[in-house]
Design a protein around this motif. Structure first.
Motif, short mmCIF file in Angstrom:
data_model
loop_
_atom_site.label_atom_id
_atom_site.label_comp_id
_atom_site.label_asym_id
_atom_site.label_seq_id
_atom_site.Cartn_x
_atom_site.Cartn_y
_atom_site.Cartn_z
N LEU A 31 0.85 -1.18 0.00
CA LEU A 31 0.00 0.00 0.00
C LEU A 31 0.89 1.23 0.00
O LEU A 31 1.85 1.31 0.75
CB LEU A 31 -0.89 -0.01 1.25
CG LEU A 31 -1.65 -1.31 1.49
CD1 LEU A 31 -2.39 -1.24 2.82
CD2 LEU A 31 -2.60 -1.57 0.36
N THR A 32 0.57 2.18 -0.85
CA THR A 32 1.36 3.41 -0.88
C THR A 32 0.46 4.60 -0.60
O THR A 32 -0.74 4.55 -0.79
CB THR A 32 2.04 3.61 -2.25
OG1 THR A 32 1.03 3.63 -3.26
CG2 THR A 32 3.03 2.50 -2.53
N GLY A 33 1.04 5.66 -0.13
CA GLY A 33 0.26 6.85 0.21
C GLY A 33 0.70 7.33 1.56
O GLY A 33 1.86 7.26 1.91
N GLY A 34 -0.22 7.77 2.39
CA GLY A 34 0.17 8.20 3.72
C GLY A 34 -1.02 8.58 4.56
O GLY A 34 -1.94 9.23 4.09
N LYS A 35 -1.01 8.18 5.79
CA LYS A 35 -2.01 8.56 6.79
C LYS A 35 -1.27 8.84 8.08
O LYS A 35 -0.09 9.19 8.07
CB LYS A 35 -3.04 7.44 6.97
CG LYS A 35 -3.92 7.24 5.75
CD LYS A 35 -4.75 8.46 5.47
CE LYS A 35 -5.50 8.31 4.18
NZ LYS A 35 -6.12 9.51 3.72
N ILE A 36 -1.88 8.63 9.20
CA ILE A 36 -1.24 8.90 10.48
C ILE A 36 -0.94 7.60 11.20
O ILE A 36 -1.79 6.71 11.26
CB ILE A 36 -2.12 9.81 11.37
CG1 ILE A 36 -2.26 11.18 10.71
CG2 ILE A 36 -1.54 9.94 12.76
CD1 ILE A 36 -3.16 12.13 11.45
N VAL A 37 0.28 7.49 11.70
CA VAL A 37 0.71 6.37 12.51
C VAL A 37 1.02 6.94 13.89
O VAL A 37 1.68 7.97 13.99
CB VAL A 37 1.97 5.72 11.92
CG1 VAL A 37 2.48 4.61 12.82
CG2 VAL A 37 1.69 5.19 10.52
N VAL A 38 0.54 6.30 14.95
CA VAL A 38 0.81 6.76 16.31
C VAL A 38 1.64 5.71 17.01
O VAL A 38 1.26 4.54 17.04
CB VAL A 38 -0.50 7.02 17.09
CG1 VAL A 38 -0.18 7.42 18.53
CG2 VAL A 38 -1.35 8.07 16.42
N ALA A 39 2.78 6.12 17.56
CA ALA A 39 3.63 5.22 18.35
C ALA A 39 3.86 5.87 19.71
O ALA A 39 4.20 7.05 19.78
CB ALA A 39 4.95 4.98 17.63
N LYS A 40 3.68 5.09 20.77
CA LYS A 40 3.92 5.59 22.13
C LYS A 40 4.87 4.63 22.83
O LYS A 40 4.67 3.42 22.83
CB LYS A 40 2.62 5.63 22.94
CG LYS A 40 1.61 6.64 22.48
CD LYS A 40 0.40 6.60 23.40
CE LYS A 40 -0.71 7.50 22.92
NZ LYS A 40 -1.88 7.42 23.80
N GLU A 41 5.92 5.20 23.41
CA GLU A 41 6.83 4.45 24.26
C GLU A 41 6.59 4.97 25.66
O GLU A 41 6.66 6.16 25.92
CB GLU A 41 8.27 4.67 23.81
CG GLU A 41 9.26 3.65 24.33
CD GLU A 41 9.61 3.80 25.80
OE1 GLU A 41 9.69 4.93 26.32
OE2 GLU A 41 9.78 2.76 26.45
N HIS A 42 6.25 4.06 26.58
CA HIS A 42 5.87 4.45 27.93
C HIS A 42 6.74 3.70 28.93
O HIS A 42 7.14 2.56 28.67
CB HIS A 42 4.39 4.10 28.15
CG HIS A 42 3.79 4.76 29.32
ND1 HIS A 42 3.93 4.29 30.60
CD2 HIS A 42 3.03 5.88 29.43
CE1 HIS A 42 3.28 5.07 31.44
NE2 HIS A 42 2.73 6.05 30.76
N PRO A 43 7.06 4.30 30.08
CA PRO A 43 7.84 3.58 31.09
C PRO A 43 7.16 2.27 31.56
O PRO A 43 7.83 1.34 31.97
CB PRO A 43 7.95 4.57 32.25
CG PRO A 43 7.70 5.91 31.64
CD PRO A 43 6.79 5.68 30.47
N ILE A 44 5.85 2.22 31.47
CA ILE A 44 5.11 1.00 31.82
C ILE A 44 4.86 0.25 30.51
O ILE A 44 4.12 0.71 29.65
CB ILE A 44 3.77 1.34 32.52
CG1 ILE A 44 4.05 2.13 33.80
CG2 ILE A 44 2.98 0.06 32.80
CD1 ILE A 44 2.81 2.73 34.44
N ASP A 45 5.51 -0.92 30.37
CA ASP A 45 5.49 -1.66 29.10
C ASP A 45 4.10 -1.91 28.55
O ASP A 45 3.88 -1.83 27.35
CB ASP A 45 6.21 -3.01 29.24
CG ASP A 45 7.71 -2.86 29.29
OD1 ASP A 45 8.22 -1.75 29.04
OD2 ASP A 45 8.38 -3.87 29.60
N LYS A 46 3.15 -2.20 29.41
CA LYS A 46 1.81 -2.52 28.89
C LYS A 46 1.14 -1.33 28.20
O LYS A 46 0.15 -1.50 27.50
CB LYS A 46 0.92 -3.09 29.99
CG LYS A 46 0.51 -2.12 31.07
CD LYS A 46 -0.35 -2.80 32.11
CE LYS A 46 -0.82 -1.80 33.15
NZ LYS A 46 -1.67 -2.45 34.14
#
Length: 146
Positions: A31-46
């Protein structure tokens, strides 16, 4: 730390590999194009998280059936400009079908932390979260994600 990737001008490739038979190694929909990707790194792994919603006319019906009994196996692999994550096998028992879509649900995440995938004509949407994802999360900044 929350990282939000807005990729309308960049190439966004999300590939879901679906093996269609014993004689076919696998088929990929790129798939090509673009939308929004959200990545969160948190001190609490879950609470670590990767989410994307991707709409593209290249996802066309008829869709490959990933449910048990279809003979098709499915995997999800995330690749970024920083490297490839290992492919995650998606158990067929976690796939359900409706009139127009396939939905994968694993509330606890399982291998790779894949919790939800919605796969239908024009849409691929996923939520990957938790301790299993936190063992190898997407680390930014990245210039592209597949």
């Amino acid at each position: 730390m929350k990282t939000r990737f807005a990729l309308p001008a960049l190439l966004l490739l999300i590939a879901i590999a679906v093996a269609t038979s014993a004689t076919t190694a696998g088929a990929f929909t790129t798939l090509t194009g673009g939308k929004i990707v959200v990545a969160k790194e948190h001190p609490i792994d879950k609470k670590d998280l990767l989410k994307f919603v991707y709409k593209d006319a290249a996802i066309t019906a008829p869709l490959v059936n990933p449910t048990c009994g279809s003979g098709n196996a499915s995997t999800l692999q995330i690749i970024t400009s920083n490297g490839a994550k290992p492919p995650v096998a998606l158990p067929c028992a976690n796939w359900k079908t409706s009139s127009s879509a396939y939905t994968y649900k694993s509330p606890l995440g399982g291998v790779g932390g894949v919790r939800v995938i919605k796969y239908k004509a024009g849409l691929l949407k996923a939520k990957i979260q938790g301790s299993d994802y936190a063992t190898d999360p997407v680390i930014g900044p990245v210039s592209w994600i597949e």
